[in-house]
Design an enzyme around this catalytic site. Structure first.
Site, PDB file in Angstrom:
ATOM      1  N   HIS A  80       0.825  -1.210   0.000  1.00 36.28           N
ATOM      2  CA  HIS A  80       0.000   0.000   0.000  1.00 36.28           C
ATOM      3  C   HIS A  80       0.860   1.261   0.000  1.00 36.28           C
ATOM      4  O   HIS A  80       2.022   1.239   0.416  1.00 36.28           O
ATOM      5  CB  HIS A  80      -0.933  -0.005   1.208  1.00 36.28           C
ATOM      6  CG  HIS A  80      -2.028  -1.019   1.097  1.00 36.28           C
ATOM      7  ND1 HIS A  80      -2.955  -1.223   2.083  1.00 36.28           N
ATOM      8  CD2 HIS A  80      -2.352  -1.889   0.105  1.00 36.28           C
ATOM      9  CE1 HIS A  80      -3.800  -2.169   1.714  1.00 36.28           C
ATOM     10  NE2 HIS A  80      -3.439  -2.594   0.510  1.00 36.28           N
ATOM     11  N   GLU A  82       0.835   3.893   1.856  1.00 34.71           N
ATOM     12  CA  GLU A  82       1.299   4.369   3.159  1.00 34.71           C
ATOM     13  C   GLU A  82       2.569   3.640   3.583  1.00 34.71           C
ATOM     14  O   GLU A  82       3.535   4.259   4.037  1.00 34.71           O
ATOM     15  CB  GLU A  82       0.215   4.153   4.232  1.00 34.71           C
ATOM     16  CG  GLU A  82      -1.107   4.813   3.917  1.00 34.71           C
ATOM     17  CD  GLU A  82      -2.099   3.902   3.189  1.00 34.71           C
ATOM     18  OE1 GLU A  82      -3.303   3.986   3.487  1.00 34.71           O
ATOM     19  OE2 GLU A  82      -1.673   3.109   2.323  1.00 34.71           O
ATOM     20  N   CYS A 106      -5.702   1.042   5.810  1.00 35.86           N
ATOM     21  CA  CYS A 106      -6.154  -0.248   6.327  1.00 35.86           C
ATOM     22  C   CYS A 106      -5.499  -0.504   7.683  1.00 35.86           C
ATOM     23  O   CYS A 106      -4.602   0.233   8.104  1.00 35.86           O
ATOM     24  CB  CYS A 106      -5.809  -1.368   5.343  1.00 35.86           C
ATOM     25  SG  CYS A 106      -4.042  -1.776   5.299  1.00 35.86           S
ATOM     26  N   CYS A 109      -1.615  -0.947   7.513  1.00 38.72           N
ATOM     27  CA  CYS A 109      -0.911   0.325   7.358  1.00 38.72           C
ATOM     28  C   CYS A 109      -1.016   1.160   8.627  1.00 38.72           C
ATOM     29  O   CYS A 109      -0.067   1.861   8.993  1.00 38.72           O
ATOM     30  CB  CYS A 109      -1.446   1.092   6.153  1.00 38.72           C
ATOM     31  SG  CYS A 109      -0.965   0.339   4.576  1.00 38.72           S
TER      32      CYS A 109
END
Length: 162
Positions: A80, A82, A106, A109
């Site tokens: 992801h 992040e 999420c 993260c």
């Protein structure tokens, strides 16, 4: 003496714009997410977007969202935005930094955000707000003292011609 220009973009517009621009690098056919990490002094520290890890070919790994075999979907392989932004930072500590991200983080993260010392998350979209992953993220953020707030859209259109 002339006066300074008055219609310049705000810090929030600038950093969310950078996050969204970073997301445009994603090769994911369904979801492009970008992230920008900023110091307390409003200096960009790092950026990231969602994609496969270095060395994992965008042409050989799957981009599918659904399938009977999880090994044939993107979810086991995608990093992801992040986490990519956190991992891309090589300057030391991110303690006290802010994160601008185009999609609410999420739970996985969120753990990395908390552990890295980031203290504020500004997000544009929260379309998965009712999922266990995002509910869990918000619960962890509250417990760890990480502030989060939606990005307040100004409605301003910013066009970049390259």
């Amino acid at each position: 003496m002339s006066e300074k220009r008055k219609n310049y973009i705000s810090w929030d517009e600038y950093f969310m714009g950078v996050a969204k621009l970073a997301g445009m690098r994603s090769k994911d056919p369904n979801t492009q997410v970008g992230c920008c990490i900023v110091s307390q002094e409003n200096k960009i520290l790092s950026m990231g977007y969602n994609g496969f890890p270095i060395g994992c070919s965008d042409d050989e790994f799957p981009w599918a969202r659904e399938g009977e075999d999880p090994l044939h979907t993107k979810y086991l392989y995608t990093t992801h935005s992040e986490l990519n932004a956190i991992l891309n930072y090589s300057g030391g500590s991110l303690a006290g930094a802010k994160m601008y991200v185009s999609l609410f983080p999420c739970n996985e993260c969120a753990k990395a955000i908390i552990q890295s010392g980031i203290k504020e998350v500004i997000y544009d979209c929260d379309k998965y707000a009712d999922t266990p992953s995002v509910v869990g993220s918000k619960r962890m953020f509250r417990a760890a003292g990480v502030d989060f707030r939606p990005y307040s859209r100004s409605g301003r259109e910013i066009i970049i011609t390259v």
